[in-house]
Design an enzyme around this catalytic site. Structure first.
Site, mmCIF file in Angstrom:
data_model
loop_
_atom_site.group_PDB
_atom_site.id
_atom_site.type_symbol
_atom_site.label_atom_id
_atom_site.label_comp_id
_atom_site.label_asym_id
_atom_site.label_seq_id
_atom_site.Cartn_x
_atom_site.Cartn_y
_atom_site.Cartn_z
ATOM 1 N N ARG A 59 -9.540 -16.309 4.496
ATOM 2 C CA ARG A 59 -8.393 -16.251 5.412
ATOM 3 C C ARG A 59 -8.817 -16.602 6.829
ATOM 4 O O ARG A 59 -8.260 -16.089 7.809
ATOM 5 C CB ARG A 59 -7.713 -14.880 5.385
ATOM 6 C CG ARG A 59 -7.449 -14.327 4.006
ATOM 7 C CD ARG A 59 -6.595 -15.217 3.164
ATOM 8 N NE ARG A 59 -6.439 -14.690 1.794
ATOM 9 C CZ ARG A 59 -5.780 -15.332 0.861
ATOM 10 N NH1 ARG A 59 -5.263 -16.520 1.073
ATOM 11 N NH2 ARG A 59 -5.672 -14.799 -0.346
ATOM 12 N N ARG B 113 3.925 -1.175 -5.708
ATOM 13 C CA ARG B 113 2.633 -1.380 -5.052
ATOM 14 C C ARG B 113 2.539 -0.609 -3.727
ATOM 15 O O ARG B 113 1.476 -0.124 -3.352
ATOM 16 C CB ARG B 113 2.444 -2.882 -4.809
ATOM 17 C CG ARG B 113 1.244 -3.215 -3.971
ATOM 18 C CD ARG B 113 1.016 -4.700 -3.917
ATOM 19 N NE ARG B 113 0.002 -5.023 -2.936
ATOM 20 C CZ ARG B 113 -0.369 -6.244 -2.612
ATOM 21 N NH1 ARG B 113 0.186 -7.281 -3.199
ATOM 22 N NH2 ARG B 113 -1.300 -6.457 -1.715
ATOM 23 N N GLU C 15 -8.674 -5.341 -6.295
ATOM 24 C CA GLU C 15 -8.631 -6.779 -6.564
ATOM 25 C C GLU C 15 -9.882 -7.274 -7.290
ATOM 26 O O GLU C 15 -10.477 -8.275 -6.915
ATOM 27 C CB GLU C 15 -8.426 -7.560 -5.258
ATOM 28 C CG GLU C 15 -7.093 -7.242 -4.591
ATOM 29 C CD GLU C 15 -6.766 -8.126 -3.394
ATOM 30 O OE1 GLU C 15 -7.693 -8.533 -2.686
ATOM 31 O OE2 GLU C 15 -5.574 -8.386 -3.174
ATOM 32 N N TRP D 15 2.268 -10.069 -8.096
ATOM 33 C CA TRP D 15 1.782 -11.263 -7.401
ATOM 34 C C TRP D 15 2.876 -12.323 -7.307
ATOM 35 O O TRP D 15 2.608 -13.490 -7.046
ATOM 36 C CB TRP D 15 0.518 -11.815 -8.088
ATOM 37 C CG TRP D 15 -0.711 -10.990 -7.772
ATOM 38 C CD1 TRP D 15 -0.781 -9.961 -6.864
ATOM 39 C CD2 TRP D 15 -2.022 -11.095 -8.338
ATOM 40 N NE1 TRP D 15 -2.050 -9.417 -6.839
ATOM 41 C CE2 TRP D 15 -2.838 -10.093 -7.738
ATOM 42 C CE3 TRP D 15 -2.595 -11.923 -9.300
ATOM 43 C CZ2 TRP D 15 -4.181 -9.913 -8.060
ATOM 44 C CZ3 TRP D 15 -3.950 -11.740 -9.628
ATOM 45 C CH2 TRP D 15 -4.724 -10.754 -9.007
ATOM 46 N N ASP E 35 0.467 -5.343 2.517
ATOM 47 C CA ASP E 35 -0.664 -6.208 2.860
ATOM 48 C C ASP E 35 -0.402 -7.093 4.080
ATOM 49 O O ASP E 35 -0.134 -8.291 3.905
ATOM 50 C CB ASP E 35 -1.024 -7.087 1.648
ATOM 51 C CG ASP E 35 -2.320 -7.855 1.860
ATOM 52 O OD1 ASP E 35 -3.009 -7.583 2.855
ATOM 53 O OD2 ASP E 35 -2.630 -8.729 1.025
ATOM 54 N N GLU F 151 -3.250 -14.408 8.510
ATOM 55 C CA GLU F 151 -3.100 -14.781 7.105
ATOM 56 C C GLU F 151 -1.635 -14.979 6.717
ATOM 57 O O GLU F 151 -1.302 -15.914 5.996
ATOM 58 C CB GLU F 151 -3.735 -13.702 6.210
ATOM 59 C CG GLU F 151 -3.474 -13.938 4.736
ATOM 60 C CD GLU F 151 -4.099 -12.894 3.819
ATOM 61 O OE1 GLU F 151 -4.804 -11.993 4.316
ATOM 62 O OE2 GLU F 151 -3.867 -12.988 2.595
ATOM 63 N N ASN G 288 -14.979 -8.647 0.319
ATOM 64 C CA ASN G 288 -15.302 -9.096 -1.044
ATOM 65 C C ASN G 288 -16.785 -9.476 -0.984
ATOM 66 O O ASN G 288 -17.135 -10.649 -0.921
ATOM 67 C CB ASN G 288 -14.437 -10.287 -1.443
ATOM 68 C CG ASN G 288 -12.970 -9.901 -1.504
ATOM 69 O OD1 ASN G 288 -12.620 -8.848 -2.030
ATOM 70 N ND2 ASN G 288 -12.102 -10.727 -0.937
ATOM 71 N N ARG H 170 -12.369 1.545 2.074
ATOM 72 C CA ARG H 170 -11.006 1.011 2.190
ATOM 73 C C ARG H 170 -10.037 1.604 1.159
ATOM 74 O O ARG H 170 -10.429 1.873 0.020
ATOM 75 C CB ARG H 170 -11.026 -0.517 2.047
ATOM 76 C CG ARG H 170 -11.767 -1.185 3.172
ATOM 77 C CD ARG H 170 -11.834 -2.666 2.966
ATOM 78 N NE ARG H 170 -10.746 -3.407 3.536
ATOM 79 C CZ ARG H 170 -10.050 -4.343 2.897
ATOM 80 N NH1 ARG H 170 -10.297 -4.607 1.615
ATOM 81 N NH2 ARG H 170 -9.110 -5.022 3.502
ATOM 82 N N HIS I 285 6.490 -10.515 1.569
ATOM 83 C CA HIS I 285 5.699 -11.181 0.523
ATOM 84 C C HIS I 285 6.465 -12.231 -0.276
ATOM 85 O O HIS I 285 6.397 -12.252 -1.521
ATOM 86 C CB HIS I 285 5.064 -10.166 -0.413
ATOM 87 C CG HIS I 285 3.571 -10.420 -0.571
ATOM 88 N ND1 HIS I 285 3.066 -11.697 -0.748
ATOM 89 C CD2 HIS I 285 2.497 -9.593 -0.553
ATOM 90 C CE1 HIS I 285 1.756 -11.618 -0.836
ATOM 91 N NE2 HIS I 285 1.371 -10.359 -0.704
HETATM 92 C C1 GCU Z 1 -5.425 -9.749 0.972
HETATM 93 C C2 GCU Z 1 -6.063 -11.098 1.143
HETATM 94 C C3 GCU Z 1 -7.382 -11.191 0.464
HETATM 95 C C4 GCU Z 1 -8.268 -10.025 0.884
HETATM 96 C C5 GCU Z 1 -7.543 -8.709 0.654
HETATM 97 C C6 GCU Z 1 -8.290 -7.508 1.215
HETATM 98 O O1 GCU Z 1 -5.019 -9.587 -0.337
HETATM 99 O O2 GCU Z 1 -5.197 -12.080 0.681
HETATM 100 O O3 GCU Z 1 -7.962 -12.422 0.792
HETATM 101 O O4 GCU Z 1 -9.459 -10.031 0.192
HETATM 102 O O5 GCU Z 1 -6.306 -8.741 1.312
HETATM 103 O O6 GCU Z 1 -7.923 -7.058 2.285
HETATM 104 O O7 GCU Z 1 -9.218 -7.015 0.607
#
Ligand code: GCU
Length: 654
Positions: A137, A299, A255, A489, A328, A356, A174, A288, A466
């Protein structure tokens, strides 16, 4: 003669070089000019270097004063001298930058009596940077940490220190296990050394499965002694290299990222294991709360549902990092109810500076109003810290859009003082970045102050959320669907358009998300007649004919809001066009080009959404609203092919 010619050429070349670099946005808001020999005495520290270089007033004395709060400072004029006092070097540095800011914004600095201290102890940037140099992002080029050099890092550190930021997480939530490899830690050590003189501590995002993927163990169970031992050794290695290392940021069981739940343990057990190891070194864990799974009916309720049962179980050096809204980083969200519900769990807010969901680095959207709105619901006293997902990259102007720099700036200023107003911050930033000329400062402050609401209007007014394109979060695709895809999604999950109306019923009769808010607010949100209209379709399935405060039906109001957003962006472009006399050519042209994209994109959003929703409302678009110039079928076929690591070179171009 020859030497005269050479020196003339050198002067011309140097002038051209400095002018060019001064006008490409690379200087950010740090445009103090260079004096180089100011009379600065007292404590020898970074503050002294900065003032010697950039202060253009009378003598300054730097003094240590134990009674002043950590990172705070006082500035006083006495006998023709300016005294900056603080209990630590960082406080002196913040005082120095404060003084320089006064100078740069044209304030009277002859008789100062200032006392300041930061509201939050921890004011931290989160970079979503990957080892391969991409930035998730990220809309401003590659990672500044991939091939860092001393000069760039010093400028980054100065910019942060000038607005009070005192921590930075170098890599993506991530997180790749390699973040903790010995090779990478050597690099982190070097970066930490560059940032340290500016009061910035370094942190890392870590992958919960690192003991498996990096350590070769067959489990990452946080209660397994071998796993604990692996983390202990790793943490010891880190602190040997970086004695003031700040700690870990963890995205777990979210995720697809690994986490303690994979081993039958709770978030608390996972976080506490790491926190106990870090504690003796003075480190913390930011854990987090961004969790959601497709089984849940809503959600927006999940972070609360997973974390409230863990109340009181987290150790004292764990902070739960919660996104400002429950879904989000949408253009507008109500606050996440965890902030008011959590009594025993320390929480911090995560804002997203990178846009984003707000037009990436193409749209001028000043985020201070959005963050101020959050603080109008959540008292800053409830929070331990403030984190911001950075919008910084290798682009010459750092943030992709010259005005996106203002969001980095606003984040730091609000982390220092969450009561600063939108206009105050915009005014300060414009003066430092562009000019003190009122003919620029006034109209552009107004543009900045209105820009967030305008974006909400042309993207997702009245509580919509969204409804972005599937492959990216830039343009509209309220119709997006793929056979077999997770429902949460798809935009339909959120907008729920049908012949009756639009919006997600989160009332007591629906998902009952309203119940997660304090009683009086919950009752207000639950009733369609008292729910703030900006959150209507967030909490209600609103019938097309519902009467709004304006007297219009909901459908007509929706059409008006989308159209208003379009007109607002056109007005921004006109305001900017008038700035030509006050702005250097390069930045003028670059901002103008982006504003043109933004006005076209606003039309794209309006036309796509109204034409799509009209299929359900079956109502005409009111006469006083500019009618769509596009056709829905064409727009549904239109795709922008971009990854999550780049800024679209242009928006809708049909
Ligand atoms: C959003 C985002 C992701 C990111 C995630 C997060 O979903 O699109 O790219 O990894 O937030 O905050 O972990």
């Amino acid at each position: 003669m020859k030497s005269f010619f050479y020196s003339l050429m050198t002067t011309i070349l140097l002038t051209v070089a400095t002018t060019v670099s001064a006008e490409d946005g690379s200087a950010l808001w740090l445009r103090f000019g260079t004096q180089g020999q100011s009379d600065v005495t007292g404590v020898k520290c970074t503050a002294m270097d900065e003032l010697k270089q950039h202060w253009q007033g009378g003598p300054v004395v730097l003094k240590k004063q134990k009674k002043i709060a950590k990172d705070g400072f006082s500035i006083t004029t006495k006998g023709g001298k300016t005294f900056i006092e603080a209990s630590n070097d960082a406080g002196l540095l913040y005082g120095a930058f404060h003084l320089l800011r006064l100078q740069q914004t044209g304030k009277d600095v002859s008789n100062l009596h200032i006392n300041e201290k930061p509201f939050f102890d921890l004011r931290i940037l989160n970079h979503w940077d990957n080892p391969n140099g991409t930035v998730e992002r990220g809309f401003a080029g590659k990672s500044i940490f991939q091939y860092p050099d001393a000069e760039k890092m010093k400028y980054y550190a100065r910019a942060n220190a000038s607005i009070g930021i005192n921590g930075t997480v170098l890599n993506n939530v991530n997180a790749k296990p390699e973040a903790l490899s010995t090779e990478n830690l050597q690099k982190v050590k070097q970066i930490a050394e560059w940032l340290r003189p500016y009061g910035i501590r370094t942190y890392l995002s870590v992958n919960f499965a690192s003991p498996i993927k990096l350590g070769g163990l067959d489990t990452a169970d946080p209660l397994n002694p071998q796993v604990v031992d692996w983390w202990k050794k790793k943490v010891a290695e880190i602190y040997q290299l970086i004695p003031d290392f700040g700690g870990f940021l963890v995205k777990a069981n979210s995720e697809g990222e690994p986490g303690p739940c994979d081993f039958g343990r709770t978030h608390a057990e996972g976080a506490n294991m790491m926190a106990d190891i870090l504690r003796k070194h003075g480190g913390i864990v930011m854990w987090r709360a961004f969790v959601y799974n497709p089984q849940s009916k809503d959600r927006a309720k999940q972070a609360y549902e997973e974390f409230m049962p863990l109340e009181g179980q987290f150790h004292d050096n764990v902070i739960i990092q919660v996104k400002n809204g429950p879904v989000d980083f949408q253009p507008r969200e109500p606050y996440s109810p965890l902030f008011t519900a959590a009594q025993k769990t320390p929480v911090m807010v995560e804002f997203q500076i990178t846009q984003e969901y707000l037009g990436a680095a193409n749209h001028l959207v000043f985020l201070a109003p959005m963050w101020r709105e959050f603080f109008s619901y959540v008292q800053p006293q409830k929070l331990r810290a403030m984190a911001g997902v950075a919008n910084i990259g290798t682009d010459t102007n750092w943030c992709g859009h010259h005005f996106a720099q203002a969001n980095w700036y606003a984040f730091g200023r609000l982390a220092w003082d969450p009561t600063l107003t939108t206009e105050y911050i915009a005014d300060e930033w414009l003066r430092q970045t562009f000019s003190n000329d009122e003919r620029l400062v006034r109209p552009m402050t107004q543009v900045m102050a209105e820009s967030h609401e305008a974006c909400v209007n042309y993207m997702m007014p009245l509580g919509l959320h969204h409804i972005f394109a599937g492959g990216h979060h830039y343009g509209p695709e309220p119709w997006y669907d793929v056979p077999g895809i997770r429902r949460d999604w798809t935009p339909q999950y959120y907008h729920r358009a049908d012949s009756i109306g639009l919006g997600f019923d989160r009332t007591r009769k629906g998902s009952n998300a309203v119940e997660q808010y304090p009683a009086s607010l919950s009752a207000r949100l639950n009733d369609i007649n008292t729910c703030p209209e900006e959150f209507l379709a967030w909490f209600h399935h609103v019938s097309w004919n519902h009467k709004m405060k304006s007297g219009r039906t909901f459908w007509d109001e929706l059409c008006h809001k989308y159209d208003l957003g379009v007109h607002q962006t056109r007005q921004f472009l006109t305001s900017w066009d008038n700035m030509k006399p006050f702005v250097d050519a390069q930045r003028f042209d670059e901002v103008q080009r982006k504003l043109r994209i933004q006005t076209r994109d606003a039309v794209w959003w309006r036309d796509a959404c109204l034409l799509y929703f009209q299929q359900f409302s079956k109502l005409p678009i009111p006469n006083d609203v500019e009618h769509p110039i596009h056709n829905l079928d064409e727009m549904m076929r239109y795709k922008i092919n971009i990854s999550m690591y780049e800024n679209p070179a242009y928006g809708y171009d049909k």
